[in-house]
Design an enzyme around this catalytic site. Structure first.
Site, PDB file in Angstrom:
ATOM      1  N   GLU A  66       0.844  -1.199   0.000  1.00 30.24           N
ATOM      2  CA  GLU A  66       0.000   0.000   0.000  1.00 30.24           C
ATOM      3  C   GLU A  66       0.883   1.254   0.000  1.00 30.24           C
ATOM      4  O   GLU A  66       0.480   2.302  -0.499  1.00 30.24           O
ATOM      5  CB  GLU A  66      -0.930   0.002   1.219  1.00 30.24           C
ATOM      6  CG  GLU A  66      -2.131   0.921   1.039  1.00 30.24           C
ATOM      7  CD  GLU A  66      -3.206   0.719   2.106  1.00 30.24           C
ATOM      8  OE1 GLU A  66      -4.240   0.120   1.799  1.00 30.24           O
ATOM      9  OE2 GLU A  66      -3.003   1.168   3.244  1.00 30.24           O
ATOM     10  N   HIS A 113       6.944 -27.246   1.707  1.00 29.96           N
ATOM     11  CA  HIS A 113       6.066 -28.292   1.179  1.00 29.96           C
ATOM     12  C   HIS A 113       4.966 -27.678   0.326  1.00 29.96           C
ATOM     13  O   HIS A 113       3.969 -28.314   0.023  1.00 29.96           O
ATOM     14  CB  HIS A 113       5.496 -29.111   2.327  1.00 29.96           C
ATOM     15  CG  HIS A 113       6.588 -29.698   3.173  1.00 29.96           C
ATOM     16  ND1 HIS A 113       7.179 -30.904   2.876  1.00 29.96           N
ATOM     17  CD2 HIS A 113       7.240 -29.214   4.259  1.00 29.96           C
ATOM     18  CE1 HIS A 113       8.134 -31.152   3.761  1.00 29.96           C
ATOM     19  NE2 HIS A 113       8.192 -30.134   4.604  1.00 29.96           N
ATOM     20  N   LYS A 144     -13.040   1.684  -3.624  1.00 21.99           N
ATOM     21  CA  LYS A 144     -14.188   1.907  -2.734  1.00 21.99           C
ATOM     22  C   LYS A 144     -15.304   2.585  -3.509  1.00 21.99           C
ATOM     23  O   LYS A 144     -16.483   2.271  -3.353  1.00 21.99           O
ATOM     24  CB  LYS A 144     -13.777   2.798  -1.566  1.00 21.99           C
ATOM     25  CG  LYS A 144     -12.958   2.087  -0.516  1.00 21.99           C
ATOM     26  CD  LYS A 144     -12.620   3.056   0.607  1.00 21.99           C
ATOM     27  CE  LYS A 144     -11.653   2.429   1.590  1.00 21.99           C
ATOM     28  NZ  LYS A 144     -11.120   3.382   2.537  1.00 21.99           N
TER      29      LYS A 144
HETATM   30  O1  LIG Z   1      -8.821   2.781   9.612  1.00 18.35           O
HETATM   31  P1  LIG Z   1      -9.768   2.956   8.499  1.00 18.35           P
HETATM   32  O2  LIG Z   1      -9.991   4.391   8.170  1.00 18.35           O
HETATM   33  O3  LIG Z   1     -11.056   2.225   8.747  1.00 18.35           O
HETATM   34  O4  LIG Z   1      -9.116   2.352   7.196  1.00 18.35           O
HETATM   35  C1  LIG Z   1      -8.764   0.999   7.105  1.00 18.35           C
HETATM   36  C2  LIG Z   1      -7.817   0.752   5.972  1.00 18.35           C
HETATM   37  O5  LIG Z   1      -8.368   1.209   4.780  1.00 18.35           O
HETATM   38  C3  LIG Z   1      -7.368   1.837   3.995  1.00 18.35           C
HETATM   39  O6  LIG Z   1      -7.599   3.193   4.013  1.00 18.35           O
HETATM   40  C4  LIG Z   1      -7.402   1.354   2.622  1.00 18.35           C
HETATM   41  O7  LIG Z   1      -8.664   1.194   2.192  1.00 18.35           O
HETATM   42  C5  LIG Z   1      -6.083   1.493   4.678  1.00 18.35           C
HETATM   43  O8  LIG Z   1      -5.080   2.374   4.397  1.00 18.35           O
HETATM   44  C6  LIG Z   1      -6.496   1.469   6.080  1.00 18.35           C
HETATM   45  O9  LIG Z   1      -5.568   0.802   6.860  1.00 18.35           O
END
Ligand SMILES: O=P(O)(O)OC[C@H]1O[C@](O)(CO)[C@@H](O)[C@@H]1O
Length: 922
Positions: free
Chosen positions: A408, A437, A542
């Protein structure tokens, strides 16, 4: 071999200092007392190398597919030499490059990475620049320029390094507070609410990504066999996975501390996990708030929810700590402390490692050495994958943890200058020797697209517990042998590797390992000129997921409409896609339908799944009464504002939406200030939007157009009657003592006016159409939309209902969706992902495509009724409470505008609303 045996202790007899790079190795060897006779090629080396593998590396390279070969790895050809195979030279290289951190008892061996001295020299200026950048980051520079943020996870383990005393205090106070809280829980001072004698026995941690992986890794690595509280995780929106975790808790739910972790406070998976857990609590008759802990940014949606609902505790996540580097904030430390893990030692280990990583001598800087190795091995362009193999079961999750930390951070499309670079470093791994394995076969002999990182733990068992399972050999010796054998065998076949060695898996060494990789990622990111601290690609995913859900709502609306015809009209996929105005999304529509059909969603798909063209779909259940019920329920809320109704409301919505979540139109936050016609205008507007656009905004399963009309009599009555039933409802509009116009809901479609004794006389014939006021054509940028929302909000709080109506209509255009609310003490709290833009844009595409014409001048349109009520004292007090709830809801949505006020609320009781239905029973 005396020096090797010393490796196992921090007071090692091995003296790497003697072999510092500053000293030429040849002269060292000449004067050093170590004298080992090296054959030209060791026996062991011979054993590892089959004949094929003994060919020079250059020949091996020719066998590599062009797209994976070294010629493509970003390194100039002149820098490449074959890997050193001469045992004497290899030993020298090992000694020359071995890094040892004495206090931590940690070693880093990069000798099996083939970088050359020339390469190291050439990289030196880049490294110095990267190390300077890291120094500036430590000092509080905006190291995450896209988000305008500092990057301060290093301050968490050494608060004195914070750029100012405010941040230092924030860190220290949080740490102190969480330690105290954990102590109180473990000692039983804080008890589960239903068991005054008992202790909390379980932690259920709800979070995803960086809000889960760190706590998971730490728990797996360090939790004692019998921790004071055991831990479980919900880290996905998989219903079966969630059910499993809750089922495993069983009756212990009553003694479970639920820690909800989300930096943003609005991540959908985490929100869903929370709602599912809250439902389980309700079903078990437990009060979630008394067992809930939130870890999130101040004033995030989650924070506000927890605050207003009065959760047991809240701990902050800081703006300047990213999710994937948050394990040493409350995110990782709270659950660790609850499991009896020594969190101060984790911090101490990390701090020591950070210190070492600040040295500007690359050879003495372990993180820089890692970055150097990655750069060489992957050509600085990610041409090779990083396979992480911890040879210790408790470190199993390290590879998973590193996967997010590295990928990431480094997987970026653009560099800091805006050039498209598509950077990254792929990480995968599990654990050794188990993987021998599984996939070591390919690593040894197959496609050469990786380098390995071995994580070695010297101590097999706690002292005094070991035994020899065959003469001279322990179980742990086998593990050791497997690691060393694999490392040698891979190297013999030109597969490069790094080895990180720690004495034991302790809080300190785990802290150090995490810190080592965090810094290596930061340095590497600087070397390749990218921002390691943002994640724009995840946002795109998202958003796309949101669009799928928006499409699903449109599919439902279309199906609902067709299925409510008599006879029902089953639709082909093409027809559904056309009616959704989304022919290009037909494949997605097919998948949506298949998913819903497989999940008892009242959706019937006839035909063969394998042959999509044969499928015809319809909805087997109509929800007319539910819509009606929702309208009334919402109205009840709007005009009574009474605590009773707040309490009933989730239940009502649950019935209405047919889902397990509590749903209500987001406009609810307007409603208490609009107890009259405008409230209905909002509802009608939503319905009208749905009808016009064939989408489903807000109220699931709407399929009728309701129009609003008003009569001019003194008493207003609402008439709604379902065709073919005898039910009809009558509710009264409050008399304000001033002027009250009759108001009536005029129902079209399958509905007709009520007939009978209760019918007021005369029923007005003219029909207003609330949709008429919707005249915006959607503009193309998010900013414009947000501006419009802001301007709508300026109308809030005006006593002039018409202006409020205007606000409502502007909002209708932009935020026509529902959200979830929970209720605490009669106050509704939004509990979903409520960010305006997040809710908005899923629907944006379709709205913009179609546009809405100006039909304001329609002859049928009635002027808005103006109702000014003088609130009684009681009502006024209640109004204040509701105002506060609304203000908080607005704040939670990130809206800094003045929130609507209840000052024009009329009195009304929920009893009136449920006149015919009777009060719902639970
Ligand atoms: O802590 P949050 O805001 O729920 O985000 C969870 C995760 O989602 C992300 O933003 C990626 O979608 C990550 O960087 C982060 O760790």
């Amino acid at each position: 071999m005396a020096s090797i045996s010393g490796l196992g202790s921090s007071s090692s007899t091995f003296k790497p200092d003697k072999f510092t790079p500053k000293t030429p190795l040849s002269s060292l060897l000449a004067r050093d007392s170590i004298s080992i006779a090296f054959p030209n090629r060791s026996k062991f080396f011979e054993r590892c190398c089959d004949r094929a593998s003994i060919v020079p590396a250059q020949l091996v390279a020719r066998e590599i597919p062009a797209n994976l070969s070294n010629t493509n790895d970003g390194l100039p050809e002149k820098k490449k030499k074959g890997l050193e195979k001469d045992p004497r030279e290899l030993w020298r290289r090992y000694l020359d490059w071995l890094y040892q951190h004495k206090e931590l008892g940690l070693y880093l061996d990069v000798s099996r990475i083939g970088f050359t001295d020339e390469f190291v020299e050439e990289m030196e200026p880049k490294f110095q620049a990267a190390l300077r950048a890291m120094k500036e980051l430590d000092e509080g520079s905006i190291a995450n320029p896209d988000e305008g943020r500092m990057v301060g996870h290093y301050w968490l383990r050494n608060p004195k390094l914070s750029p100012n005393s405010f941040l230092r205090l924030q860190i220290e106070n949080t740490l102190e507070a969480l330690c105290k809280f954990a102590d109180d829980v473990v000692s039983g001072k804080i008890k589960p609410p239903t068991s005054p004698e008992g202790h909390f026995t379980q932690v259920l941690s709800v979070g995803i990504g960086g809000s889960a992986l760190g706590p998971q890794f730490v728990a797996e690595a360090l939790a004692p066999d019998n921790p004071p509280l055991k831990i479980r995780f919900i880290d996905n929106t998989d219903p079966a996975g969630i059910d499993h975790q809750i089922a495993q808790l069983g009756p212990e739910l009553a003694s479970t501390l639920v820690i909800v972790i989300s930096k943003s406070g609005g991540t959908p998976e985490t929100r869903n996990g929370l709602l599912e857990v809250q439902k389980a609590f309700r079903e078990a008759g437990l009060d979630f708030a008394k067992q809930g802990v939130a870890i999130t940014q101040e004033n995030s949606l989650l924070d506000n929810t927890a605050r207003i609902e009065g959760w047991l505790a809240r701990f902050p996540m800081f703006d300047w700590v990213g999710g994937r580097t948050s394990v040493m904030s409350a995110v990782g430390l709270l659950s660790a402390a609850l499991q009896g893990i020594d969190i101060k030692e984790i911090l101490a280990g990390a701090s020591l490692m950070d210190e070492a990583n600040r040295t500007t001598m690359v050879r003495d800087n372990p993180a820089a050495l890692l970055a150097l190795s990655w750069y060489w091995a992957s050509g600085g362009v990610g041409s090779k994958d990083m396979v992480v193999l911890p040879y210790k079961d408790s470190l199993l999750l390290f590879s998973r943890y590193l996967q997010q930390l590295v990928m990431e951070s480094l997987g970026k499309e653009f560099d800091l200058d805006g050039n498209r670079v598509n950077q990254g470093l792929t990480v995968y791994g599990n654990k050794g020797s188990t993987d021998q394995h599984a996939y070591i076969q390919q690593l040894r002999e197959g496609v050469h697209n990786f380098f390995v990182t071995f994580i070695e733990v010297l101590r097999d068992r706690p002292p005094g517990h070991d035994w020899e399972l065959e003469p001279g050999v322990t179980c742990g010796d086998y593990l050791f042998g497997m690691l060393q054998g694999t490392r040698s065998a891979l190297y013999a076949n030109d597969r490069e590797s790094i080895t990180v060695t720690v004495q034991e898996v302790t809080s300190r060494s785990v802290g150090a390992l995490i810190a080592l990789y965090e810094r290596a990622v930061g340095i590497y990111a600087s070397l390749v000129n990218i921002n390691a601290y943002h994640q724009p690609g995840v946002e795109a995913g998202k958003k796309a997921a949101g669009e799928v859900l928006a499409l699903q709502k449109r599919v439902l609306a279309v199906l609902n409409e067709a299925s409510c015809k008599e006879p029902i009209e089953p639709l082909t996929l093409n027809e559904v896609a056309d009616r959704c105005h989304a022919p290009e999304d037909i494949e997605m529509i097919y998948k949506i339908i298949m998913h819903m059909a497989a999940n008892d969603r009242a959706l019937i798909a006839e035909g063969s799944c394998g042959s999509p063209r044969s499928i015809k779909v319809y909805i087997g259940e109509c929800k007319v009464d539910e819509i009606l019920f929702l309208l009334l329920a919402l109205r009840a809320i709007s005009i009574s504002g009474s605590r009773d109704v707040w309490k009933d409301f989730p239940w009502i919505c649950q019935q209405v939406t047919g889902t397990s979540s509590w749903a209500v139109l987001r406009y609810w936050s307007l409603i208490p200030s609009q107890p009259n016609v405008d409230f209905f205008r909002i509802i009608m507007g939503v319905i009208e939007l749905n009808r016009r656009l064939r989408i489903n905004l807000g109220i699931p399963a709407i399929r009728h157009c309701y129009a609003l009309a008003k009569s001019s009599g003194r008493l207003g009555r609402y008439f709604l009657k379902a065709k073919g039933t005898d039910h009809h409802l009558i509710t009264m509009l409050a008399s304000s003592g001033k002027r009250v116009d009759d108001v009536m809901v005029n129902v079209r479609g399958n509905w007709e006016f009520g007939k009978g004794e209760d019918r007021p006389d005369p029923i007005p014939r003219r029909k207003g159409d609330p949709g008429n006021r919707l005249k915006k054509i959607f503009l193309s940028t998010d900013d414009v939309v947000l501006e419009e929302i802001k301007s709508a909000l300026r109308y809030f709080g005006r006593s002039n209902v018409q202006k409020q109506g205007r606000a409502a209509h502007i909002l209708l255009l932009y935020e026509p969706t529902y959200t979830t609310f929970s209720v605490a003490d009669g106050i509704p709290i939004p509990s979903g992902d409520q960010h305006l833009s997040a809710l908005l844009f899923p629907s944006f595409k379709s709205l913009r495509q179609i546009g809405l014409e100006d039909s304001d001048s329609g002859e049928d349109t009635e002027p808005v009724v103006e109702v000014i009520a003088e609130p009684t004292r009681e009502v006024a007090e209640e109004a204040e409470e509701v105002d506060e709830a609304i203000r908080l809801a607005f704040e939670a949505a990130g809206l800094n505008q003045p929130s609507p006020s209840t000052s024009v609320r009329a009195e009304f009781s929920s009893g009136d609303i449920f006149y015919e239905f009777g009060r719902p029973t639970r």
